[in-house]
Enzyme design. Structure first.
Site, PDB file in Angstrom:
ATOM      1  CG  HIS A  72      -0.372   0.056   2.536  1.00  0.00           C
ATOM      2  ND1 HIS A  72      -0.123   1.245   3.198  1.00  0.00           N
ATOM      3  CD2 HIS A  72       0.009  -0.931   3.382  1.00  0.00           C
ATOM      4  CE1 HIS A  72       0.392   0.984   4.386  1.00  0.00           C
ATOM      5  NE2 HIS A  72       0.491  -0.326   4.521  1.00  0.00           N
ATOM      6  CG  ASP A 199       3.059   0.514   7.809  1.00  0.00           C
ATOM      7  OD1 ASP A 199       2.661  -0.004   6.751  1.00  0.00           O
ATOM      8  OD2 ASP A 199       2.347   0.601   8.822  1.00  0.00           O
ATOM      9  CD  GLU A 233      -2.700  -1.649   5.697  1.00  0.00           C
ATOM     10  OE1 GLU A 233      -2.755  -2.590   6.519  1.00  0.00           O
ATOM     11  OE2 GLU A 233      -2.165  -0.548   5.966  1.00  0.00           O
ATOM     12  CD  GLU A 234      -1.118   2.535   7.591  1.00  0.00           C
ATOM     13  OE1 GLU A 234      -1.749   2.125   8.587  1.00  0.00           O
ATOM     14  OE2 GLU A 234       0.084   2.289   7.412  1.00  0.00           O
ATOM     15  CG  ASP A 254       1.875  -3.649   5.734  1.00  0.00           C
ATOM     16  OD1 ASP A 254       2.601  -2.729   6.173  1.00  0.00           O
ATOM     17  OD2 ASP A 254       0.659  -3.504   5.520  1.00  0.00           O
ATOM     18  CG  HIS A 334       1.411   2.595  12.762  1.00  0.00           C
ATOM     19  ND1 HIS A 334       0.042   2.437  12.837  1.00  0.00           N
ATOM     20  CD2 HIS A 334       1.755   2.051  11.572  1.00  0.00           C
ATOM     21  CE1 HIS A 334      -0.409   1.828  11.757  1.00  0.00           C
ATOM     22  NE2 HIS A 334       0.623   1.573  10.976  1.00  0.00           N
TER      23      HIS A 334
END
Length: 386
Positions: A72, A199, A233-234, A254, A334
């Site tokens: 993504h 990410d 995706e997030e 990922d 994250h």
């Protein structure tokens, strides 16, 4: 470099470029354009969905059972949720990330009139004003605000300092405007890469390196293989609407969370055995493990308890597809993320091996059938020493 080796310099530089392109979920047009232009440069055909997800298909000797590899391009970010009287902006997060990592971030606010630079600050940002309260205020999105670098003041402040007050309306700032967080990337000489948004731009860069190797080598794939790039995706949508009906298996690429109690590492490939939505497909996951072993690609397995990927959204969207998860271990996912380039190179090598591998479950070419050709999972007791 042999024909089928991964171009590590290309992977590294592609990642560097991707990190410079702001792409919070919902604001991904620019990075979708870049990806399509890079596919064109590599001589790879693609199609772009209405919202900007990308499908590229490398034809194989057979059309089915088609395979897919997906990553993504969207990242975490924020939106303006409220405009305060003092000229600061309240924020709502895009994706799941802690306000702890938002404090102090430099960022860009995108409006219809243009973009503005700014900083995300705690409500009590100055020790000279709030003394020890700066250390005791809670950590929450309600406790931070965006200070834009423009002369925005309330009327009293403007009169006092002799600066003309500028209204939010005149700047074009509105509730719902997107905020992109600066990645602040560092590529260190020892192979570590530190940045926000690894990410999943690390996964995107790895996929482009695989595409480059396959295209330039002219290698024949056994079946059609789709390289997919999702844009949401997030926020949990991901692959729910990008798969084609001929895809029988999909490998999501990922990040893998590195932390105490997890088996992921910042080197090698981490193969996900399960995430919060349940186990990944036994047969596809076993195939990837066997490929890693036979190609001497360093790997480890892990189970992720508070994690989901494009694989989850595909299954939840109703796709009858085998799914697996290949990750590059990231420390502080994250947050201020760190990975070693070894992990990205290893992921790319495994994805290339998967794309070139023979089909083992021929029955997957059809969506359904009888028991003939159906798979088996081992249930017999293991013999001593095995």
């Amino acid at each position: 470099m042999s024909e089928l080796e991964i171009d590590e310099t290309y992977l590294r530089e592609t990642l560097r470029t991707l990190l410079t392109i702001p792409s919070p979920s919902g604001y991904t047009d620019k990075i979708a354009r870049w990806c399509c232009e890079e596919l064109e440069r590599l001589g790879i055909e693609y199609e772009l969905t209405r919202r900007g997800a990308i499908r590229s298909r490398l034809p194989g000797r057979e059309e089915q059972p088609a395979r897919a590899i997906i990553s993504h391009v969207d990242t975490l970010g924020a939106q303006v949720s409220y405009i305060k009287d003092n000229g600061r902006l309240s924020l709502a997060p895009i994706g799941h990330w802690s306000a702890r990592f938002a404090e102090g971030a430099r960022c860009t606010l995108f409006t219809e009139h243009g973009s503005y630079r700014g900083s995300i600050l705690p409500l009590k940002a100055s020790g000279h004003v709030y003394n020890k309260e700066i250390d005791t205020q809670p950590v929450a999105w309600s406790q931070v605000e965006l200070r834009i670098d423009a002369p925005v003041h309330n009327d009293i402040d403007a009169a006092a300092i002799g600066v003309a007050s500028v209204s939010m309306d005149s700047l074009g700032i509105a509730v719902g405007d997107f905020v992109a967080i600066d990645p602040c990337p560092e590529f260190l000489g020892n192979g570590f890469i530190v940045s926000r948004h690894l990410d999943d731009k690390g996964g995107v860069a790895a996929m482009f390196a695989v595409l480059k190797a396959l295209k330039e080598s002219g290698a024949e794939l056994p079946v059609d293989t789709l390289f997919l790039f999702s844009i949401s995706e997030e926020v949990g949508v991901g692959a729910s609407s990008i798969l084609t009906h001929d895809v029988a298996s999909m490998v999501a690429v990922d990040n893998g969370a590195v932390a105490p109690g997890q088996n992921s590492k910042e080197t090698g490939v981490t193969i996900g055995m399960a995430d919060m939505t349940g186990p990944f497909d036994y047969h596809l996951t076993t195939k990837l493990i066997h490929l890693a072993k036979s190609r001497q690609i360093p790997f480890q397995r892990d189970v992720f308890r508070y994690y989901r990927s494009d694989a989850a959204s595909a299954i939840e969207g109703g796709a009858d597809v085998r799914t697996a998860l290949v990750t590059f271990g990231i420390d502080a996912s994250h947050g201020y993320e760190r990975v070693h380039e070894n992990a990205l190179f290893s992921v790319a090598r495994l994805l290339k091996a998967y794309a070139l591998s023979a089909v083992e479950i021929e029955r997957d070419a059809e969506p359904s059938g009888d028991l003939e050709g159906f798979t088996d999972q081992p249930t017999e007791p293991a013999e001593a020493g095995e």
